[in-house]
Every structure is written in structure tokens, then in C-alpha cells.
Design a protein around this motif. Structure first.
Motif, mmCIF file in Angstrom:
data_model
loop_
_atom_site.group_PDB
_atom_site.id
_atom_site.type_symbol
_atom_site.label_atom_id
_atom_site.label_comp_id
_atom_site.label_asym_id
_atom_site.label_seq_id
_atom_site.Cartn_x
_atom_site.Cartn_y
_atom_site.Cartn_z
ATOM 1 N N THR A 1 55.310 19.178 -20.445
ATOM 2 C CA THR A 1 56.332 19.293 -19.562
ATOM 3 C C THR A 1 56.306 18.253 -18.609
ATOM 4 O O THR A 1 55.648 17.107 -18.583
ATOM 5 C CB THR A 1 55.829 20.686 -18.745
ATOM 6 N N ASP A 2 57.106 18.240 -17.630
ATOM 7 C CA ASP A 2 57.328 17.291 -16.546
ATOM 8 C C ASP A 2 55.991 17.512 -15.768
ATOM 9 O O ASP A 2 55.193 18.253 -15.727
ATOM 10 C CB ASP A 2 58.315 17.746 -15.597
ATOM 11 N N PRO A 3 55.584 16.430 -14.844
ATOM 12 C CA PRO A 3 54.442 16.479 -13.990
ATOM 13 C C PRO A 3 54.388 17.799 -13.283
ATOM 14 O O PRO A 3 55.565 18.089 -12.604
ATOM 15 C CB PRO A 3 54.672 15.312 -13.135
ATOM 16 N N VAL A 4 53.014 18.230 -13.188
ATOM 17 C CA VAL A 4 52.990 19.561 -12.544
ATOM 18 C C VAL A 4 52.144 19.378 -11.380
ATOM 19 O O VAL A 4 51.172 18.690 -11.189
ATOM 20 C CB VAL A 4 52.048 20.574 -13.429
ATOM 21 N N ARG A 5 52.820 20.045 -10.244
ATOM 22 C CA ARG A 5 52.103 19.984 -8.853
ATOM 23 C C ARG A 5 51.489 21.457 -8.494
ATOM 24 O O ARG A 5 52.318 22.611 -8.836
ATOM 25 C CB ARG A 5 53.324 19.791 -7.775
ATOM 26 N N VAL A 6 50.311 21.411 -8.270
ATOM 27 C CA VAL A 6 49.542 22.644 -7.846
ATOM 28 C C VAL A 6 49.479 22.993 -6.559
ATOM 29 O O VAL A 6 49.093 22.043 -5.795
ATOM 30 C CB VAL A 6 48.007 22.561 -8.597
ATOM 31 N N GLU A 7 49.882 24.251 -6.310
ATOM 32 C CA GLU A 7 49.919 24.442 -4.732
ATOM 33 C C GLU A 7 49.217 26.009 -4.396
ATOM 34 O O GLU A 7 49.690 26.773 -5.058
ATOM 35 C CB GLU A 7 51.430 24.691 -4.165
ATOM 36 N N VAL A 8 47.982 25.711 -3.731
ATOM 37 C CA VAL A 8 47.404 26.784 -3.171
ATOM 38 C C VAL A 8 47.955 27.087 -1.591
ATOM 39 O O VAL A 8 47.899 26.229 -0.972
ATOM 40 C CB VAL A 8 45.944 26.627 -3.272
ATOM 41 N N ARG A 9 48.238 28.364 -1.707
ATOM 42 C CA ARG A 9 48.891 28.776 -0.296
ATOM 43 C C ARG A 9 48.115 30.094 0.144
ATOM 44 O O ARG A 9 48.541 31.098 -0.435
ATOM 45 C CB ARG A 9 50.416 28.851 -0.411
ATOM 46 N N GLY A 10 47.564 30.180 1.231
ATOM 47 C CA GLY A 10 46.947 31.278 1.886
ATOM 48 C C GLY A 10 46.138 31.970 0.946
ATOM 49 O O GLY A 10 45.834 33.291 1.477
ATOM 50 N N LEU A 11 45.367 31.253 0.166
ATOM 51 C CA LEU A 11 44.285 32.242 -0.745
ATOM 52 C C LEU A 11 43.487 32.679 -0.097
ATOM 53 O O LEU A 11 42.571 32.242 0.773
ATOM 54 C CB LEU A 11 43.939 31.250 -2.024
ATOM 55 N N THR A 12 43.150 34.144 -0.365
ATOM 56 C CA THR A 12 42.191 34.961 0.466
ATOM 57 C C THR A 12 41.304 35.835 -0.544
ATOM 58 O O THR A 12 42.234 36.540 -1.289
ATOM 59 C CB THR A 12 42.803 35.725 1.516
ATOM 60 N N ALA B 1 31.932 43.227 2.544
ATOM 61 C CA ALA B 1 31.824 42.547 3.904
ATOM 62 C C ALA B 1 31.896 40.803 4.046
ATOM 63 O O ALA B 1 32.090 40.320 4.817
ATOM 64 C CB ALA B 1 30.735 42.745 4.495
ATOM 65 N N VAL B 2 31.853 40.148 2.637
ATOM 66 C CA VAL B 2 31.736 38.809 2.524
ATOM 67 C C VAL B 2 33.075 38.361 2.222
ATOM 68 O O VAL B 2 33.718 38.545 1.212
ATOM 69 C CB VAL B 2 30.853 38.365 1.475
ATOM 70 N N ARG B 3 33.868 37.293 2.997
ATOM 71 C CA ARG B 3 34.949 36.431 3.095
ATOM 72 C C ARG B 3 34.586 35.446 2.407
ATOM 73 O O ARG B 3 34.225 34.366 2.776
ATOM 74 C CB ARG B 3 35.679 36.471 4.337
ATOM 75 N N ALA B 4 34.816 35.514 0.943
ATOM 76 C CA ALA B 4 34.575 34.214 0.064
ATOM 77 C C ALA B 4 35.524 33.087 0.046
ATOM 78 O O ALA B 4 35.149 32.060 0.260
ATOM 79 C CB ALA B 4 34.534 34.531 -1.501
ATOM 80 N N VAL B 5 36.859 33.691 0.532
ATOM 81 C CA VAL B 5 37.882 32.399 0.545
ATOM 82 C C VAL B 5 39.070 32.992 1.670
ATOM 83 O O VAL B 5 39.219 34.263 1.666
ATOM 84 C CB VAL B 5 38.816 32.171 -0.719
ATOM 85 N N ASP B 6 39.294 32.176 2.724
ATOM 86 C CA ASP B 6 39.875 32.624 3.942
ATOM 87 C C ASP B 6 41.059 31.943 4.130
ATOM 88 O O ASP B 6 40.866 30.657 4.733
ATOM 89 C CB ASP B 6 38.720 32.627 5.180
ATOM 90 N N SER B 7 42.271 32.366 3.580
ATOM 91 C CA SER B 7 43.498 31.812 3.860
ATOM 92 C C SER B 7 43.681 30.133 3.765
ATOM 93 O O SER B 7 43.916 29.246 4.359
ATOM 94 C CB SER B 7 44.116 31.854 5.515
ATOM 95 N N LEU B 8 43.198 29.816 2.459
ATOM 96 C CA LEU B 8 42.664 28.567 1.964
ATOM 97 C C LEU B 8 44.100 28.184 1.438
ATOM 98 O O LEU B 8 45.089 28.620 0.622
ATOM 99 C CB LEU B 8 41.691 28.428 0.937
ATOM 100 N N SER B 9 44.502 26.860 1.835
ATOM 101 C CA SER B 9 45.688 26.079 1.362
ATOM 102 C C SER B 9 45.667 24.663 1.114
ATOM 103 O O SER B 9 44.816 24.101 1.803
ATOM 104 C CB SER B 9 47.139 26.290 2.205
ATOM 105 N N PHE B 10 46.000 24.214 -0.022
ATOM 106 C CA PHE B 10 46.023 22.658 -0.277
ATOM 107 C C PHE B 10 46.772 22.319 -1.528
ATOM 108 O O PHE B 10 47.196 23.348 -2.109
ATOM 109 C CB PHE B 10 44.360 22.200 -0.479
ATOM 110 N N THR B 11 47.140 21.360 -1.773
ATOM 111 C CA THR B 11 47.942 20.733 -2.920
ATOM 112 C C THR B 11 47.237 19.674 -3.780
ATOM 113 O O THR B 11 46.183 19.050 -3.210
ATOM 114 C CB THR B 11 49.292 19.956 -2.229
#
Length: 340
Positions: free
Chosen positions: A27-38, A43-53
Motif C-alpha cells: 500500500t501507500d506509506p502508512v502513518r500510525v496514530e495513537v490517540r488517547g489510548l487508555t 486499580a492499576v492504570r497501565a496506559v493513561d491517555s497516551l498519544s503519539f505518531t
């Protein structure tokens, strides 16, 4: 295996037209976007509103202390764990909705195989499940340097060979995106050097999107174009290595002069932060090297040395993640009377 006898490890498939090569599905070049992953586990918050590209054509290092949420993030990105909130998309499409995902995204989160099955047959099983030609197994074995060992039982592979087998599995569908969790584990120095060049070739020459989680900071520094650092499930910093060094306060200038007092005074008056560095030198922060040199020249201050000092990735990483380790070891107290 006896000639003419069907290999029972390879699923039987009905007769069908010749399958197109994986390259036809690129396919064409692929951009991966992580947005607000939680994601929370109890009781353990392993991932907290994580965003990056993660950008195509680059190797992106994914760093963080143990327990920072890296593996959980990768598993959510690949649909192996359901997030409590947020999304991960590949050119706007979640992994679960990708057509022929093996041809779009190749991943190595852990290397699992039947110990009695050869590396070649391990790959042929995956190829058959994805509708890829069996010959693809030999192609990727050769590409990762396992061609001569392909017919050996995978149970007898070294840890480094297993890592290469996992990478070969990820490459089966000729994907545009590679997601790799600690791919250098178990590799000898020659293997690590090979992996570095291989990943950079995949990104820079073939335009693929490469995300690599690793604890080998020195190797990431030599391989990655960009870095994403997480701690306690949150984004700490992302950017190029140069951006991280500057943003973390890691860029300074060393200047030496027989007129060091005059040099320090004029730079401080211009707003720089100046600290002594030996009897005839100063360390300057908050002012680029070119400006330090220009101000010294216009003031008639003689310079014997002028150079930029940049922190390595390891220094920047520990500065940014200080206090975010899941388990921090204390320094043992030295018992009186003992020697070291």
C-alpha cells in the motif's frame, strides 16, 4: 519427509488460482496514530491517555522503564487487548478493520512456535493461513539470514535465531508497517549490527513504518530517527534525537579562553547561563555555539576552544524518566570493615 507424502503440519487447501505475490498488496506509506489510548487493570492504570505518531520512512524507538505500558500499548494497537478508551489507526483504519492485516502490519511481540516444527514449516503454516504462497517462507528466511537453518527444528534454535524467525514471520506479508518488541534480545554483536542496518533499510530505502520497543538505548540511538518515551503509562516526550536533547536541556557549549572572566561576563550579560569548566573554560547553556563565537569575536575575546556538547540518548532518557521506574533499586550500604 518422504517424497510424495503430504506434510501434515501444512493445512490442506482447495485448488485455486496462483496467489499473487505479497508485493502486489503493498500500500501507500502508512502513518500510525495513537490517540488517547487508555487501559486499566483493576486499580492499576497501565496506559493513561497516551498519544503519539509513527511516521512512514522512519524508525521510531519506543522507550520507557519496565511497567511504563509499552507492551500493553503495542497489544492494544494490534487488537490483542481492548482499550478502555482511545484508538490506534493505520492510515485512519483500526487494525481490526484492515483488509488482510498480515499484508499491512507485521508484528513481533513474542516468538511462539512448535519446537518440533522446522523454521521453514513454521512460516509455511502462517503463509497458508494468510493465503500467501508457500515459497514466501524461503524468501523471508533468506532475508533474515536463516536460509541454511530453515529445515532445522525451531526447538534447537538459539535465542537470537528465534528472534530472526519472529522477524521473518512479521515480514511474510511484505507489510508496510513493522511493530517489534525487543527484537535485539539474544542477538550477538554481529546480529545487532545486522538488525540495525536492516531496519534502517526497511524504513529509509523501502519507505516502511517501523516502530521498535527496546531497552538497548545505545542501539536505539544508532538506529532510530525519532523516539517516543513513556513513563507510568503517559507520554513523556516524542521527537527526533536532536529535539529531545534540546528539549531536555541537554545542549550546552564549551568555550575556553585566556580571557575567561571577560568571556563569562559578556555571555552572562547577553542572557546565557554560564558555569565554570576548569581554569580557563566555561559551559554555556541557552545560547547556540554560533552566537557564543560571534559575541567573543566582536568583543575581541580570544578563544582557544569552542564546541557544542550534546547529551547522549541514555543521559536524556534517565533525565526524563527519573522517578518513574516501577522498581527502583537502592544503593546498598557499605558494611564497616568490608572492602570492595
Amino acid at each position: 519427509m518422504t517424497p510424495g507424502v503430504r506434510d501434515p503440519l501444512i493445512p490442506r487447501r482447495p485448488q485455486e488460482p496462483e496467489i499473487a505475490s505479497p508485493s502486489s498488496a503493498r500500500t501507500d506509506p502508512v502513518r500510525v496514530e495513537v490517540r488517547g489510548l487508555t487501559k486499566s487493570f483493576g486499580a492499576v492504570r497501565a496506559v493513561d491517555s497516551l498519544s503519539f505518531t509513527v511516521e512512514p520512512g522512519q524508525v521510531t524507538g519506543f522507550l520507557g522503564p519496565n511497567g511504563a505500558g509499552k507492551t500493553t500499548t503495542l497489544r492494544m494497537a494490534l487488537g490483542l487487548i481492548t482499550p478502555d478508551g482511545g484508538t490506534t489507526t493505520f492510515n485512519g483504519t483500526p487494525y481490526a478493520r484492515l483488509d488482510e492485516p498480515l499484508r499491512r502490519v507485521g508484528a513481533v511481540l513474542e516468538t511462539a512456535f512448535h519446537p518440533a516444527r522446522s523454521g521453514r514449516d513454521h512460516l509455511r503454516v502462517y503463509a497458508a493461513a494468510a493465503g500467501l504462497p508457500a515459497a514466501r517462507a524461503d524468501e523471508v528466511l533468506a532475508r533474515v539470514g536463516l536460509g541454511p537453518a530453515g529445515r532445522r527444528r525451531a526447538g534447537g534454535y538459539s535465542l537470537g535465531m528465534r528472534q530472526r524467525l519472529g522477524l521473518a514471520t512479521a515480514l511474510l506479508g511484505d507489510p508496510q508497517v513493522l511493530v517489534l518488541d525487543e527484537p535485539a534480545n539474544g542477538l550477538d554483536p554481529e546480529g545487532i549490527q545486522w538488525l540495525r542496518g536492516f531496519l534502517r533499510h526497511l524504513a529509509h530505502e523501502e519507505g516502511r513504518t517501523v516502530l521498535v520497543s527496546s531497552h538497548l538505548l545505545s542501539e536505539v540511538e544508532q538506529t532510530a530517527d525519532r523516539v517516543v518515551i513513556v513513563g507510568a503509562g503517559k507520554l513523556v516526550r516524542e521527537g527526533s534525537l536532536a529535539e529531545l536533547r534540546g528539549g531536555a536541556g541537554g545542549g550546552t557549549v564549551l568555550a575556553r579562553s585566556p580571557q575567561v572572566v571577560q568571556l563569562a561576563d559578556l555571555l552572562a550579560a547577553a542572557g546565557a547561563t554560564v558555569a565554570p569548566s576548569g581554569p580557563d573554560g566555561v559551559t554555556v547553556s541557552g545560547m547556540p555555539t554560533e552566537e557564543v563565537g560571534h559575541r567573543a569575536f566582536t568583543a575581541g575575546v580570544e578563544l582557544h576552544e569552542l564546541r557544542a556538547q550534546t547529551s547522549g540518548l541514555e543521559e536524556v532518557y534517565f533525565r526524563l524518566t527519573a522517578g518513574q521506574e516501577q522498581y527502583a533499586a537502592g544503593v546498598p550500604a557499605q558494611t564497616e570493615g568490608t572492602t570492595r
